[in-house]
Design an enzyme around this catalytic site. Structure first.
Site, PDB file in Angstrom:
ATOM      1  N   LYS A  89      -0.845  -4.418  -3.171  1.00 20.05           N
ATOM      2  CA  LYS A  89      -2.148  -3.938  -2.710  1.00 20.05           C
ATOM      3  C   LYS A  89      -2.300  -2.484  -3.145  1.00 20.05           C
ATOM      4  O   LYS A  89      -1.828  -1.561  -2.489  1.00 20.05           O
ATOM      5  CB  LYS A  89      -2.242  -4.074  -1.187  1.00 20.05           C
ATOM      6  CG  LYS A  89      -3.669  -4.197  -0.641  1.00 20.05           C
ATOM      7  CD  LYS A  89      -4.347  -2.868  -0.494  1.00 20.05           C
ATOM      8  CE  LYS A  89      -5.673  -3.017   0.227  1.00 20.05           C
ATOM      9  NZ  LYS A  89      -6.363  -1.730   0.425  1.00 20.05           N
TER      10      LYS A  89
ATOM     11  N   SER B 296       0.816  -1.213   0.000  1.00 18.91           N
ATOM     12  CA  SER B 296       0.000   0.000   0.000  1.00 18.91           C
ATOM     13  C   SER B 296       0.853   1.267   0.000  1.00 18.91           C
ATOM     14  O   SER B 296       1.489   1.586  -0.993  1.00 18.91           O
ATOM     15  CB  SER B 296      -0.958  -0.042   1.196  1.00 18.91           C
ATOM     16  OG  SER B 296      -1.991   0.897   1.053  1.00 18.91           O
TER      17      SER B 296
ATOM     18  N   ASP C 234      10.272   6.067  -9.998  1.00 15.28           N
ATOM     19  CA  ASP C 234       9.862   6.844 -11.173  1.00 15.28           C
ATOM     20  C   ASP C 234      10.665   8.141 -11.293  1.00 15.28           C
ATOM     21  O   ASP C 234      11.056   8.545 -12.399  1.00 15.28           O
ATOM     22  CB  ASP C 234       8.368   7.174 -11.106  1.00 15.28           C
ATOM     23  CG  ASP C 234       7.493   5.938 -11.309  1.00 15.28           C
ATOM     24  OD1 ASP C 234       7.993   4.957 -11.891  1.00 15.28           O
ATOM     25  OD2 ASP C 234       6.334   5.954 -10.863  1.00 15.28           O
TER      26      ASP C 234
END
Length: 691
Positions: free
Chosen positions: A491, A466, A477
């Site tokens: 998740k 999460s 990124d």
């Protein structure tokens, strides 16, 4: 046999006689409140769920199959004829849910109930007659029957249950119990299962049906009864006055899914993900066998007052033979914010060019003291604030880079993941959230400047979930640092709790996406450099859950890149491989992970021959012992004479005391080495390409 037990047998025989003579037993019926709640559930699923849900005949078939799995996942009670009789319902569940006409599905439960009750009576009758198994021959018992056809007859189930009873007895015999103890333990198990079955009420049946309805859509959508809704935090997560573990049902067993950071179980070091709990006892009471017990019933046994002790009979995740259980003791406690706070340390790594200092910040969860924050207090505790303080401390100690350890961090407050990213970047987007209508909300860091702009590596594992995945994905990124470890949990969905007229529904309403547009759902975050893992992804993780939502993408957003780690990955992986191939703990992790994978794939059945069963177990333990002693020899430690799972022992053995570096600590050290390699390569690249 006791008078009460005899009376129970008589009532069961009377029930069977009434059925045989055509006199119908009282059928459980859904209440008006449940009918209304079912209709509300249908509306919530159709119009509120993230996915585009069509409650049509195709869905109805899936949900009906799910209901059969909920009732009899191992194909051990119902026969082919039983299922065929109710097969017309497979196209009716959608209409039944919308109209609240649930009686036919309660009738299917009643059929299962009758078969299960008769089966436990059958088992107890066999125990009354005495067990005369010889434990010879070449019989085996299939362990997982989820995909086998339904039994053609009751006689076929008799054969199955004879083998199951034999296996249960053999398991206890091998563990050292005599005939009297074996019979007593098995009687306790089956009488307990029978008693719990007889205590089932209409609310329980409705809950099972709704579990099938919601579970056919995604694993995180679910129905909570009024009783469960009153204590939602207690449903599986024992964090208030318990042991601090997230549990889930796994066939007949209760499995540890994860540990609450800073909780009693994690501090005790006696449980690991995928361990199975087969017995629960209080400090001085008898151990209650919980095989076959409902999850919420096991939770109730484990919970208790703060400061009290619970005893658990646990089968380690790696064990194939259920005889290899051990008893552990955990003192119940509350989980304090201080126990979950970020902490730091400095590692000193000796390399060819001297000693290097690398800081490590461990972040167990994404927390915030909401009460203090909402009250406007200036010094409220939060992950971001605590990590910022640890960064300052490490910088004052002259570290060359920082490893952020998110292993076993199951997530927490989204706002903290968002603000924590802001410590390492100078403003920018952090995560996209897409709702059920396709609308995308963009969250980001609006603070100017970064608290830390030096070399950074993020360490993750299968239990990083999460919010941890949002953080790791953003760092990857942005090119702000490297991500190393094992693929994360996956998740990537958001749930909300909505009230019904009867109970509540936990509904998946949105999905997380990285700023690159990739979902964290199902696949998780793929590390730049992958480490071996002892956590089996087939047992733990989003991809191991039935009907998990798929991975997908949305449009990426504009963001700046802080670095280009991809330029150096080939060299970094080669250097990592060179170290991993020679470090005893890394070699051990890789070999043990491979052994665990092979055990899972090869162990589809167990022998009912005592000598062969023991030989198979001893061969496995010999292989595990050889791996451990190979590691110990390379580290200069004394070899072990026998394979022992030392978790849960009150006194550490001499071998454990002389262990200078726990096995999984090598992952932190290797992450630090990778950070230094990356920093060196990047500096060299910048120097070579300076203007």
């Amino acid at each position: 046999m006791s008078p009460l037990a005899h009376m129970g047998r008589t009532m069961a025989l009377l029930a069977a006689l009434l059925l045989a003579t055509g006199v119908a037993l009282a059928q459980p019926e859904p209440t008006d409140d449940q009918r209304r709640a079912a209709t509300e559930m249908a509306e919530a699923l159709r119009y509120g769920h993230y996915a585009d849900i069509s409650l049509d005949d195709n869905w109805s078939r899936r949900a009906f199959e799910r209901y059969l799995d909920v009732l009899d996942s191992q194909r051990a009670f119902l026969t082919e004829q039983d299922v065929a009789e109710f097969l017309p319902l497979e196209k009716q569940l959608d209409d039944a849910l919308l109209d609240g006409e649930l009686a036919p599905f309660f009738a299917l439960y009643q059929r299962y109930h009758e078969r299960a009750e008769a089966r436990f009576e059958w088992l107890l009758e066999h125990l009354d007659q005495g067990l005369d198994f010889t434990y010879e021959g070449d019989q085996r018992l299939e362990l997982d029957r989820e995909d086998v056809p339904w039994a053609e007859s009751t006689q076929a189930l008799d054969e199955l249950w004879t083998r199951r009873l034999k296996n249960a007895a053999l398991t206890l015999v091998i563990s050292g119990q005599d005939d009297e103890q074996v019979e007593s333990n098995l009687r306790q198990r089956y009488e307990g299962q029978l008693n719990r079955l007889r205590q089932t009420n209409e609310e329980d049946i409705f809950g099972l049906l709704m579990a099938a309805v919601t579970g056919s859509i995604d694993p995180h959508t679910g129905y909570l009864s009024p009783r469960q809704g009153e204590s939602f935090d207690i449903q599986m997560r024992l964090s208030l006055e318990g042991i601090g573990a997230l549990l889930q049902a796994d066939g007949e067993y209760v499995k540890v899914a994860s540990l609450v950071p800073g909780g009693p179980a994690e501090r005790a070091g006696v449980l690991e993900p995928a361990d199975r709990i087969v017995g629960v006892g209080q400090e001085d009471g008898d151990m209650v066998n919980v095989v076959g017990m409902r999850l919420d019933s096991v939770v109730e046994l484990i919970r208790g007052p703060k400061g009290s002790v619970v005893r658990l009979d646990v089968v380690p995740a790696q064990a194939v033979d259920m005889t290899r259980s051990r008893e552990v003791r955990i003192t119940r406690d509350t989980v304090k914010l201080e126990d979950q706070a970020a902490q730091s340390e400095v590692l000193e790594l000796e390399r060819d060019d001297g000693v290097h200092r690398v800081g490590v910040i461990t972040v167990p969860t994404f927390y915030v003291d909401f009460d203090a924050w909402q009250a406007g207090e200036d010094n409220y505790r939060s992950t971001t604030r605590d990590v910022a303080k640890e960064i300052e401390t490490l910088q004052n100690q002259g570290v060359e880079g920082i490893v952020l350890d998110l292993r076993n961090n199951g997530g927490g407050a989204l706002q903290e993941a968002n603000s924590l990213i802001g410590l390492f970047i100078d403003r920018g987007p952090t995560v996209q959230v897409r709702d059920a209508r396709g609308r995308i909300s963009l969250y980001g860091d609006t603070e100017t400047g970064a608290v830390y702009d030096g070399p950074l590596t993020v360490l993750v594992n299968r239990l990083s979930a999460s919010a941890s995945e949002i953080f790791a994905g953003a760092i990857q990124d942005y090119g702000r640092g490297l991500v190393v470890g094992t693929p994360t949990f996956g998740k990537g969905t958001v749930q909300t709790l909505n009230e019904l007229s009867h109970g509540e529904i936990k509904l998946t309403r949105a999905k997380f996406y990285r700023i690159s547009g990739e979902s964290t759902q199902h696949r998780g975050v793929e590390p730049d450099i992958i480490f071996p893992s002892l956590v089996d992804p087939e047992l733990i993780g989003e991809s191991s859950l039935d009907n998990a939502l798929d991975w997908d993408t949305v449009r990426s957003v504009q963001y700046r890149e802080y670095g280009e780690p991809w330029r150096f990955l080939e060299t970094l992986r080669a250097r990592h491989r060179e170290r991993a191939d020679t470090h005893p703990n890394f070699v051990y992790l890789e070999q043990q992970a491979e052994l665990n994978r092979r055990m899972r794939e090869e162990t589809t059945s167990v022998s009912l021959n005592r000598e062969l069963r023991q030989a198979e177990t001893e061969a496995l333990e010999a292989e595990q012992l050889a791996l451990e002693n190979q590691r110990r020899e390379a580290l200069g430690l004394e070899p072990l004479e026998e394979w022992i799972d030392a978790r849960g022992e009150e006194d550490d053995s001499d071998q454990e005391k002389e262990e200078e570096e726990p096995v999984e600590q090598v992952q932190v050290l290797e992450a630090a080495h990778i950070l230094l390699d990356h920093s060196q390569l990047e500096n060299n690249y910048r120097f070579a390409h300076r203007e």
